[in-house]
Design an enzyme around this catalytic site. Structure first.
Site, PDB file in Angstrom:
ATOM      1  N   HIS A 175      -3.549  13.500   9.062  1.00 13.43           N
ATOM      2  CA  HIS A 175      -4.424  12.467   8.502  1.00 13.43           C
ATOM      3  C   HIS A 175      -3.562  11.386   7.855  1.00 13.43           C
ATOM      4  O   HIS A 175      -2.594  11.680   7.166  1.00 13.43           O
ATOM      5  CB  HIS A 175      -5.351  13.081   7.449  1.00 13.43           C
ATOM      6  CG  HIS A 175      -6.507  12.208   7.089  1.00 13.43           C
ATOM      7  ND1 HIS A 175      -7.754  12.347   7.657  1.00 13.43           N
ATOM      8  CD2 HIS A 175      -6.612  11.168   6.223  1.00 13.43           C
ATOM      9  CE1 HIS A 175      -8.574  11.438   7.160  1.00 13.43           C
ATOM     10  NE2 HIS A 175      -7.907  10.710   6.281  1.00 13.43           N
ATOM     11  N   ASP A 186     -18.573  13.434   0.980  1.00 13.57           N
ATOM     12  CA  ASP A 186     -17.520  12.415   1.090  1.00 13.57           C
ATOM     13  C   ASP A 186     -18.034  11.183   1.824  1.00 13.57           C
ATOM     14  O   ASP A 186     -17.728  10.053   1.450  1.00 13.57           O
ATOM     15  CB  ASP A 186     -16.286  12.972   1.810  1.00 13.57           C
ATOM     16  CG  ASP A 186     -15.280  11.859   2.076  1.00 13.57           C
ATOM     17  OD1 ASP A 186     -14.792  11.279   1.093  1.00 13.57           O
ATOM     18  OD2 ASP A 186     -15.034  11.529   3.248  1.00 13.57           O
ATOM     19  N   ARG A 194     -17.919   3.957  -2.656  1.00 18.23           N
ATOM     20  CA  ARG A 194     -16.626   3.490  -3.203  1.00 18.23           C
ATOM     21  C   ARG A 194     -16.211   2.186  -2.527  1.00 18.23           C
ATOM     22  O   ARG A 194     -15.653   1.295  -3.156  1.00 18.23           O
ATOM     23  CB  ARG A 194     -15.547   4.550  -2.976  1.00 18.23           C
ATOM     24  CG  ARG A 194     -15.676   5.739  -3.917  1.00 18.23           C
ATOM     25  CD  ARG A 194     -14.790   6.877  -3.446  1.00 18.23           C
ATOM     26  NE  ARG A 194     -13.405   6.512  -3.333  1.00 18.23           N
ATOM     27  CZ  ARG A 194     -12.556   7.042  -2.439  1.00 18.23           C
ATOM     28  NH1 ARG A 194     -12.964   7.952  -1.588  1.00 18.23           N
ATOM     29  NH2 ARG A 194     -11.305   6.660  -2.415  1.00 18.23           N
ATOM     30  N   SER A 237     -11.242  12.993  -1.231  1.00 20.54           N
ATOM     31  CA  SER A 237     -11.920  12.529  -0.016  1.00 20.54           C
ATOM     32  C   SER A 237     -11.209  13.079   1.226  1.00 20.54           C
ATOM     33  O   SER A 237     -11.831  13.677   2.109  1.00 20.54           O
ATOM     34  CB  SER A 237     -11.919  10.992  -0.012  1.00 20.54           C
ATOM     35  OG  SER A 237     -12.197  10.471   1.257  1.00 20.54           O
ATOM     36  N   LYS A 250     -12.343  16.723   3.659  1.00 20.16           N
ATOM     37  CA  LYS A 250     -12.582  16.662   5.113  1.00 20.16           C
ATOM     38  C   LYS A 250     -11.627  17.602   5.838  1.00 20.16           C
ATOM     39  O   LYS A 250     -12.002  18.279   6.787  1.00 20.16           O
ATOM     40  CB  LYS A 250     -12.373  15.236   5.631  1.00 20.16           C
ATOM     41  CG  LYS A 250     -13.509  14.303   5.264  1.00 20.16           C
ATOM     42  CD  LYS A 250     -13.311  12.929   5.844  1.00 20.16           C
ATOM     43  CE  LYS A 250     -12.196  12.177   5.168  1.00 20.16           C
ATOM     44  NZ  LYS A 250     -12.479  10.859   4.665  1.00 20.16           N
TER      45      LYS A 250
HETATM   46  N1  URA Z   1      -9.059   7.779   3.749  1.00 22.90           N
HETATM   47  C1  URA Z   1     -10.037   8.662   3.418  1.00 22.90           C
HETATM   48  O1  URA Z   1     -10.458   9.480   4.226  1.00 22.90           O
HETATM   49  N2  URA Z   1     -10.527   8.617   2.159  1.00 22.90           N
HETATM   50  C2  URA Z   1     -10.075   7.752   1.234  1.00 22.90           C
HETATM   51  O2  URA Z   1     -10.545   7.788   0.112  1.00 22.90           O
HETATM   52  C3  URA Z   1      -9.074   6.833   1.598  1.00 22.90           C
HETATM   53  C4  URA Z   1      -8.572   6.871   2.859  1.00 22.90           C
END
Ligand code: URA
Length: 449
Positions: free
Chosen positions: A82, A161, A168, A183, A187
């Site tokens: 990620h 999220d 946000r 966040s 995930k």
């Molecule tokens: N990527 C994400 O998945 N969440 C965030 O808060 C920032 C970048």
């Protein structure tokens, strides 16, 4: 318990208890807590912060807000990757096929672009026919058959999220370490991989602008990974200019194809190969970093990674022919060339110069240029134009002469191109001396023994 008291408690700087965090996350997810109260709470977190324990509790509450993906039907150690978000960041399209060609199963759920940053799912939709939504059983079967599948996040994976991130994004509360860490890690925990490699971006095009903040974010996510019993490796990489030569959805797929054919731009290849190397180590195929690097190099030079990309695209309904002939991708109508003279004349101080070095770049602005051309979303429901983008012919540290081509903007709308052009030329600062350049990979923070 009531929401007002919890907002006030955080506003006044006190840490929240486990039950309080669960109450807020579940209440917001099921609609009992309205947007305005959650927005106030997020702003309180933005200013008062959360300690490590609160951040971990928030992550777990968000991961538990929906389903957890069961990847036990896939053989082998599943490694996820990620990025914290950047401009021109197409590394998932490069590392996925590399890893799958080495026998590491990649079952990845990716996101869409938001704000100035791009997203893998939008990029993949630039391949004619490519399906980013497939049933979960087919996703698992495809990973067992060919080693790779990348799909959009299903609605019920960490739904808290999804809702909190959208809020946000419109309340200026994205760039906070606890909120980003929870966040991303919620995930990743819900997506069920055994090990996680994180690309933590730092610089003018990243959410974390300083190395200190990026390090704190990396340490926080690795600590959450440790508590969840997952090998977690965070690589801090540079985002002070776009990664590679191309920005924009189809343009980035085309560049990823070049990388898999061994013709990638230097900095982009360094980041991609570093991440791929750590993914090989996390998968336990070897414990020797040199051997991991050799395997990654070989996957590209042998052509195996490129063949895997074609298999992957076909398996998800895409037209693999365009990978052999990238000129077949749909194109934007107009090309606007930006020269050295355009950059030199943009500011009074440099208007008399005949040549200069590209000293620094407001990379978030470059992301905005792509968005203005139509390649990004102003709101989460905006429809994007996959053909628009930017081709960079020069990078930071390069010397530019008046007649040099610095960039091309690809667009379908004259007015948008004019605005994009104006913002592009102001995004760079120029110098007479060669500037000091940032490293591409800064440091690695890991819990791997
Ligand atoms: N990527 C994400 O998945 N969440 C965030 O808060 C920032 C970048």
């Amino acid at each position: 318990m009531n929401t007002y008291d919890l907002i006030m408690k955080k506003r006044n700087g006190y840490p929240l208890e486990k039950e309080e965090i669960i109450y807020l996350v579940n209440g917001f997810t099921n609609g009992d807590i309205p947007d305005y109260q959650m927005a106030a709470f997020l702003m309180a977190v933005y200013f008062q912060g959360m300690n490590d324990e609160e951040t971990t509790l928030l992550t777990i509450a968000m991961a538990d807000s929906g389903d957890r993906l069961d990847l036990s039907g896939i053989k082998g150690i599943k490694v996820d990757k990620h990025s914290t978000g950047g401009v021109g960041d197409k590394t998932s399209l490069i590392v996925g096929p590399i890893l799958a060609s080495l026998g590491v199963p990649i079952a990845k759920m990716s996101g869409r672009g938001l704000g100035h940053t791009g997203g893998t799912i939008d990029k993949l939709e630039g391949i004619p026919g490519f399906r980013t939504t497939i049933p979960e059983e087919d996703f698992i079967t495809q990973v067992n058959d060919i080693g790779l599948s990348i799909i959009g996040q299903t609605a019920n994976l960490a739904p808290a999220d999804k809702k909190i991130y959208a809020l946000r994004d419109v309340t200026a509360t994205v760039d906070n370490v606890s909120l980003i860490a929870s966040s991303i890690m919620s995930k990743k925990l819900a997506a069920g991989a055994d090990a996680i490699v994180l690309d933590v971006k730092v610089g003018t095009g990243a959410f974390m602008k300083t190395l200190e903040d990026a390090r704190k974010l990396a340490e926080t996510m690795v600590a959450i990974g440790s508590l969840a019993g997952k090998t977690t490796i965070a690589v801090i990489t540079d985002m002070n200019e776009p990664l590679g030569n191309m920005v924009g959805n189809i343009s980035e797929v085309q560049e990823a194809i070049s990388c898999l054919r061994g013709e990638g731009e230097k900095r982009l290849m360094e980041v991609s190969e570093t991440l791929a190397g750590y993914m090989v180590l996390a998968a336990g195929i070897t414990s020797d970093p040199k051997e991991a690097k050799h395997m990654v190099d070989d996957a590209i030079t042998s052509g195996k990674a490129f063949e895997k990309m074609k298999e992957f695209v076909s398996a998800q309904g895409g037209d693999a022919e365009v990978l052999e002939h990238p000129e077949l991708f749909p194109k934007a109508k107009y090309v606007c060339t930006i020269t050295g003279k355009d950059l030199l004349h943009a500011r009074n101080q440099t208007a008399n110069w005949r040549e200069a070095y590209l000293e620094s770049c407001d990379n978030q602005e470059i992301g905005m240029v792509s968005l203005i051309l139509g390649g990004g979303r102003q709101t989460k429901d905006s429809v994007i134009d996959l053909t628009v983008g930017i081709h960079l012919y020069k990078h930071l540290g390069d010397r530019i002469l008046e007649d040099d081509k610095v960039a091309e903007l690809y667009g379908n709308d004259d007015k948008k191109i004019d605005e994009a052009r104006r913002r592009f030329v102001y995004a760079y600062t120029l110098s007479q001396e060669p500037p000091a350049l940032s490293p591409v990979v800064y440091e690695v923070i890991t819990n791997k023994k």
